[in-house]
Write a protein that holds these residues in place. Structure first.
Motif, short mmCIF file in Angstrom:
data_model
loop_
_atom_site.label_atom_id
_atom_site.label_comp_id
_atom_site.label_asym_id
_atom_site.label_seq_id
_atom_site.Cartn_x
_atom_site.Cartn_y
_atom_site.Cartn_z
N GLN A 83 0.86 -1.18 0.00
CA GLN A 83 0.00 0.00 0.00
C GLN A 83 0.89 1.23 0.00
O GLN A 83 1.91 1.22 0.67
N PRO A 84 0.59 2.27 -0.70
CA PRO A 84 -0.57 2.46 -1.57
C PRO A 84 -0.44 1.69 -2.87
O PRO A 84 0.63 1.19 -3.21
N VAL A 85 -1.55 1.61 -3.61
CA VAL A 85 -1.60 0.89 -4.88
C VAL A 85 -1.78 1.90 -6.00
O VAL A 85 -2.62 2.79 -5.92
N SER A 86 -1.00 1.76 -7.03
CA SER A 86 -1.09 2.63 -8.19
C SER A 86 -2.28 2.26 -9.06
O SER A 86 -2.56 1.07 -9.24
N PRO A 87 -2.94 3.26 -9.65
CA PRO A 87 -3.89 2.93 -10.71
C PRO A 87 -3.14 2.34 -11.89
O PRO A 87 -1.91 2.47 -11.99
N VAL A 88 -3.84 1.70 -12.80
CA VAL A 88 -3.25 1.18 -14.03
C VAL A 88 -3.59 2.17 -15.14
O VAL A 88 -4.73 2.61 -15.27
N PHE A 89 -2.58 2.50 -15.95
CA PHE A 89 -2.74 3.51 -16.99
C PHE A 89 -2.56 2.88 -18.37
O PHE A 89 -1.88 1.87 -18.52
N GLY A 90 -3.15 3.50 -19.37
CA GLY A 90 -3.06 3.02 -20.73
C GLY A 90 -1.84 3.53 -21.47
O GLY A 90 -1.52 3.04 -22.55
N ASN A 91 -1.14 4.53 -20.89
CA ASN A 91 0.06 5.06 -21.54
C ASN A 91 1.00 5.66 -20.51
O ASN A 91 0.61 5.98 -19.38
N GLN A 92 2.24 5.81 -20.91
CA GLN A 92 3.28 6.31 -20.01
C GLN A 92 3.02 7.75 -19.59
O GLN A 92 3.25 8.12 -18.45
N PHE A 93 2.55 8.57 -20.51
CA PHE A 93 2.31 9.98 -20.19
C PHE A 93 1.33 10.12 -19.03
O PHE A 93 1.58 10.86 -18.08
N ASP A 94 0.21 9.40 -19.08
CA ASP A 94 -0.78 9.50 -18.01
C ASP A 94 -0.21 9.00 -16.69
O ASP A 94 -0.49 9.58 -15.63
N ALA A 95 0.59 7.95 -16.73
CA ALA A 95 1.21 7.43 -15.50
C ALA A 95 2.15 8.46 -14.89
O ALA A 95 2.13 8.71 -13.68
N GLU A 96 2.97 9.09 -15.72
CA GLU A 96 3.92 10.08 -15.22
C GLU A 96 3.20 11.33 -14.72
O GLU A 96 3.59 11.93 -13.72
N GLN A 97 2.14 11.72 -15.40
CA GLN A 97 1.36 12.88 -14.96
C GLN A 97 0.75 12.61 -13.58
O GLN A 97 0.77 13.46 -12.70
N TRP A 98 0.20 11.42 -13.40
CA TRP A 98 -0.40 11.06 -12.11
C TRP A 98 0.64 11.13 -11.00
O TRP A 98 0.36 11.68 -9.93
N LEU A 99 1.84 10.60 -11.24
CA LEU A 99 2.87 10.66 -10.21
C LEU A 99 3.22 12.10 -9.89
O LEU A 99 3.40 12.47 -8.72
N GLY A 100 3.31 12.94 -10.92
CA GLY A 100 3.61 14.35 -10.70
C GLY A 100 2.56 15.05 -9.85
O GLY A 100 2.88 15.99 -9.11
N GLU A 101 1.33 14.60 -9.93
CA GLU A 101 0.25 15.21 -9.16
C GLU A 101 0.12 14.63 -7.76
O GLU A 101 -0.46 15.27 -6.88
N THR A 102 0.62 13.42 -7.52
CA THR A 102 0.36 12.74 -6.25
C THR A 102 1.61 12.42 -5.43
O THR A 102 1.49 11.85 -4.35
N TRP A 103 2.80 12.78 -5.89
CA TRP A 103 4.02 12.34 -5.21
C TRP A 103 4.10 12.81 -3.77
O TRP A 103 4.60 12.10 -2.91
N ARG A 104 3.59 14.01 -3.46
CA ARG A 104 3.66 14.49 -2.08
C ARG A 104 2.85 13.60 -1.13
O ARG A 104 3.29 13.27 -0.04
N GLU A 105 1.65 13.24 -1.57
CA GLU A 105 0.81 12.36 -0.76
C GLU A 105 1.46 10.98 -0.61
O GLU A 105 1.44 10.38 0.47
N LEU A 106 2.04 10.47 -1.67
CA LEU A 106 2.73 9.19 -1.60
C LEU A 106 3.90 9.25 -0.61
O LEU A 106 4.09 8.33 0.19
#
Length: 69
Positions: A20-43
């Motif tokens: 835990q935590p668990v990452s969502p699954v993304f259809g492309n690398q861009f969306d995955a990297e964008q998500w990390l950029g938005e959530t890294w502080r919480e992680l």
């Protein structure tokens, strides 16, 4: 057609994988990297020290250290 899957796996400061935590699954690398950029502080607040991007089970980027200033 099977779509490629991108997801993050997380390690603690000692390099142990975290369930835990668990990452969502993304259809492309861009969306995955964008998500990390938005959530890294919480992680980082959840004791995630390093994030590793996986593509269909294979690590595809260098590990990303997460640090809260």
């Amino acid at each position: 057609m099977i779509r490629p899957q991108w997801e993050w796996v997380f390690d603690d400061a000692e390099g142990r994988g975290l369930e835990q935590p668990v990452s969502p699954v993304f259809g492309n690398q861009f969306d995955a990297e964008q998500w990390l950029g938005e959530t890294w502080r919480e992680l980082a607040r959840q004791d995630v020290a390093v994030a590793r991007l996986m593509h269909d089970g294979t690590q595809v980027t260098a590990p990303v250290p997460l640090r809260v200033p």
